[in-house]
Write a protein that holds these residues in place. Structure first.
Motif, PDB file in Angstrom:
ATOM      1  N   THR A 102     -55.403  68.290  77.108  1.00  0.00           N
ATOM      2  CA  THR A 102     -56.076  67.104  76.608  1.00  0.00           C
ATOM      3  C   THR A 102     -57.577  67.262  76.837  1.00  0.00           C
ATOM      4  O   THR A 102     -58.037  68.250  77.410  1.00  0.00           O
ATOM      5  N   SER A 103     -58.327  66.271  76.418  1.00  0.00           N
ATOM      6  CA  SER A 103     -59.776  66.312  76.627  1.00  0.00           C
ATOM      7  C   SER A 103     -60.130  66.184  78.101  1.00  0.00           C
ATOM      8  O   SER A 103     -61.201  66.613  78.541  1.00  0.00           O
ATOM      9  N   ASP A 104     -59.219  65.597  78.894  1.00  0.00           N
ATOM     10  CA  ASP A 104     -59.486  65.382  80.313  1.00  0.00           C
ATOM     11  C   ASP A 104     -58.902  66.461  81.216  1.00  0.00           C
ATOM     12  O   ASP A 104     -59.421  66.714  82.308  1.00  0.00           O
ATOM     13  N   TYR A 105     -57.805  67.085  80.771  1.00  0.00           N
ATOM     14  CA  TYR A 105     -57.127  68.037  81.665  1.00  0.00           C
ATOM     15  C   TYR A 105     -56.353  69.065  80.854  1.00  0.00           C
ATOM     16  O   TYR A 105     -55.722  68.748  79.848  1.00  0.00           O
ATOM     17  N   LYS A 106     -56.412  70.299  81.329  1.00  0.00           N
ATOM     18  CA  LYS A 106     -55.649  71.383  80.730  1.00  0.00           C
ATOM     19  C   LYS A 106     -54.942  72.133  81.852  1.00  0.00           C
ATOM     20  O   LYS A 106     -55.592  72.691  82.739  1.00  0.00           O
ATOM     21  N   GLY A 107     -53.613  72.122  81.821  1.00  0.00           N
ATOM     22  CA  GLY A 107     -52.880  72.832  82.862  1.00  0.00           C
ATOM     23  C   GLY A 107     -51.500  72.255  83.098  1.00  0.00           C
ATOM     24  O   GLY A 107     -50.983  71.451  82.316  1.00  0.00           O
ATOM     25  N   ALA A 108     -50.902  72.668  84.222  1.00  0.00           N
ATOM     26  CA  ALA A 108     -49.535  72.264  84.562  1.00  0.00           C
ATOM     27  C   ALA A 108     -49.506  70.842  85.112  1.00  0.00           C
ATOM     28  O   ALA A 108     -50.448  70.390  85.774  1.00  0.00           O
ATOM     29  N   THR A 109     -48.413  70.147  84.831  1.00  0.00           N
ATOM     30  CA  THR A 109     -48.186  68.815  85.395  1.00  0.00           C
ATOM     31  C   THR A 109     -46.767  68.745  85.943  1.00  0.00           C
ATOM     32  O   THR A 109     -45.886  69.505  85.535  1.00  0.00           O
ATOM     33  N   PHE A 110     -46.568  67.830  86.876  1.00  0.00           N
ATOM     34  CA  PHE A 110     -45.230  67.557  87.400  1.00  0.00           C
ATOM     35  C   PHE A 110     -44.915  66.103  87.083  1.00  0.00           C
ATOM     36  O   PHE A 110     -45.721  65.210  87.356  1.00  0.00           O
ATOM     37  N   ASN A 111     -43.735  65.871  86.504  1.00  0.00           N
ATOM     38  CA  ASN A 111     -43.415  64.567  85.938  1.00  0.00           C
ATOM     39  C   ASN A 111     -42.143  63.989  86.548  1.00  0.00           C
ATOM     40  O   ASN A 111     -41.204  64.730  86.864  1.00  0.00           O
ATOM     41  N   ALA A 112     -42.124  62.674  86.692  1.00  0.00           N
ATOM     42  CA  ALA A 112     -40.971  61.985  87.267  1.00  0.00           C
ATOM     43  C   ALA A 112     -40.552  60.834  86.366  1.00  0.00           C
ATOM     44  O   ALA A 112     -41.389  60.050  85.909  1.00  0.00           O
TER      45      ALA A 112
END
Length: 521
Positions: free
Chosen positions: A459-469
């Motif tokens: 996205t425009s704010d963040y590029k990378g891995a995420t962990f989701n719940a």
């Protein structure tokens, strides 16, 4: 033979009234570590700590030092055990059964597979050894090619407080079959189950789960090596009698049932089996399934109930599904988790996967043809797609379904993606750790649980891995997400105490491991 060097006593903090709760732990002098050989210690659904094993030193050109470390749920060190062994020792897999830890090693110097069982005080209880031979060449090749942090345990599984089992593929000339080995953690005792009979000469087994009295396998059998798709069987082996308890096939059914997941029903002497069902005359390796089937089966192998949810009618009411079992923009569905709750609801967590044209594969194949080479680089690839949570009623009929969007990622490429069946592709993706589903925590008996999965966003704010719940509180679902910003060489996320996750990172250049607790939401 391993030479024991040091076993630490329990740290005083383990018994102190006020345990220091730290949020980060750093371990230095880590020469080599596979994060897949770490795990959570869970008792009655609660996180009590973690274990990990790593190479901690190089003694000489032939010998390494290894360390098994146990930490508590607050990341305080609890136990540490060090030993020396040949540098040709490879840690293949690990497992935890509630009261002990097991590690499967390959000792290349002695040509042995060694299963070592430790208690939670870090004491080595038992060592089981067996030579590896030409019959296990396929297994050794699998370990060499797929031994990554993303890969999952594929042959070693816990059997509750009784010990551990392994399901090994065996090849002898043109015949291919399997064996089941049990290793006790209560006393030094080991046994092996090998199927017999001509119909077992071409048999492929996959571990599905276990109850307090059964090891449950899906077995695909063929009369001849290349004879059609084979027949699907649900096989139960009693670890106490060391004999086959039941062998369920579709001979007397109107459909062919191919199980892919089982769930023991606590205290009821039965289990739930779920998988795809096919027309009776279908080729299960090539043809599309008709839908999802859920069977209730008691521990003797008697089928108590059968429920069918068709793609074309039942599931299509809640998901955009065609008659071939494909969900629009998602593809086929792999069942990751079955979650029954005490309020009578039954949830299924599924993850999509589908084939796509591979521009790179098409180009390489075309270039090869132009140069006179007719090798196939693979013109398709398989991508893992979205997560789906389905709700079923007490009779196992679908009531609702929700799609959770995530970024598609390539899980399989090359010729295999062109020719492998739907079922084989799912098993391969699972084996190589290609799915994004991670784990489910919480307490379904109290009508709350958390489904966790990884993703990669741009996205425009963040590029990378995420962990989701995905949280369920008994009445509705909500979502949380954290960004996994890290410069680590490798990373693994494990469940933690309520509302948190534990992130384990390996920094290869700095030769260190870091552990940290992160709040979800």
């Amino acid at each position: 033979m391993i030479r024991q060097l040091f076993t630490a006593a329990l740290f005083v903090s383990m018994f102190a009234t006020n345990i220091h709760a730290q949020s980060k732990l750093t371990v230095d002098k880590v020469y080599s570590a596979y994060l897949r050989n770490s795990g959570a210690i869970i008792e009655q659904g609660q996180i009590k700590g973690y274990f990990y094993l790593y190479q901690s030193d190089k003694i000489d050109r032939h010998t390494n030092e290894y360390t098994l470390q146990i930490i508590d749920e607050n990341l305080n060190k609890v136990q540490e055990i060090k030993f020396e062994d040949t540098k040709k020792l490879s840690l293949l897999e690990s497992a935890y059964n509630g009261g002990s830890l097991s590690f499967l090693f390959k000792n290349e110097e002695e040509k042995m597979l060694q299963m070592k069982v430790y208690d939670l005080d870090g004491k080595l209880k038992y060592t089981y050894s067996r030579p590896y031979t030409k019959k296990t060449d396929a297994l050794m090749t699998q370990y060499e090619t797929l031994h990554t942090d993303e890969g999952m345990n594929q042959t070693v599984f816990n059997l509750g407080d009784k010990g551990y089992i392994s399901v090994l593929p065996l090849r002898d000339g043109r015949e291919q079959t399997y064996e089941v080995d049990m290793y006790s953690s209560e006393k030094k005792k080991q046994w092996t189950y090998i199927p017999d009979g001509d119909d077992q000469k071409y048999a492929f087994a996959e571990y599905l789960g276990s109850t307090d009295s059964l090891v449950i396998l899906e077995v695909i059998r063929k009369n001849k090596r290349m004879s059609g798709s084979g027949t699907a069987h649900l096989v139960g082996i009693n670890p106490m009698t060391k004999k086959k308890q039941f062998d369920i096939d579709d001979e007397n059914d109107k459909f062919t049932f191919v199980p892919s997941s089982v769930l023991p029903v606590k205290g009821a002497g039965k289990f739930i089996a779920m998988g795809n069902y096919f027309d009776k005359d279908a080729n299960i390796a090539k043809d599309a399934s008709k839908g999802l089937a859920i069977y209730e089966i008691d521990n003797s192998g008697t089928i108590l109930s059968k429920t069918y949810n068709s793609w074309a009618v039942d599931i299509a009411k809640h998901l955009p599904t065609n008659t071939k079992g494909k969900i629009d923009n998602i593809g086929y569905l792999y069942i990751q988790k079955m979650i029954p709750t005490s309020n009578g609801k039954f949830f299924i967590v599924g993850e999509g996967y589908k084939k796509q044209a591979s521009a790179g594969g098409i180009a390489l194949t075309a270039l090869g043809a132009m140069s006179g080479s007719y090798g196939n680089a693979g013109v398709t690839k398989v991508v893992v797609t979205d997560l789906i949570v389905m709700e079923f009623d007490g009779g196992y009929k679908i009531k609702d379904a929700t799609i959770y969007d995530k970024t598609n990622n390539t899980a399989v490429a090359g010729p295999m993606s062109d020719y492998a069946s739907q079922h084989a592709l799912a098993m391969y993706i699972k084996m190589t750790g290609g799915f994004d589903y991670e784990f489910t925590t919480g307490n379904p008996e109290d009508n709350n649980f958390i489904i966790c999965y990884s993703d990669w966003v741009k996205t425009s704010d963040y590029k990378g891995a995420t962990f989701n719940a995905i949280r369920y509180n008994g009445t509705k679902f909500s979502q949380d997400k954290i960004e996994l910003k890290s410069k680590a060489s490798r990373m693994k996320v494990l469940p933690a105490k309520s509302g948190s996750i534990m992130i384990m990172e390996y920094f290869k250049k700095d030769k260190k491991l870091e552990f940290r607790l992160e709040k979800l939401g």
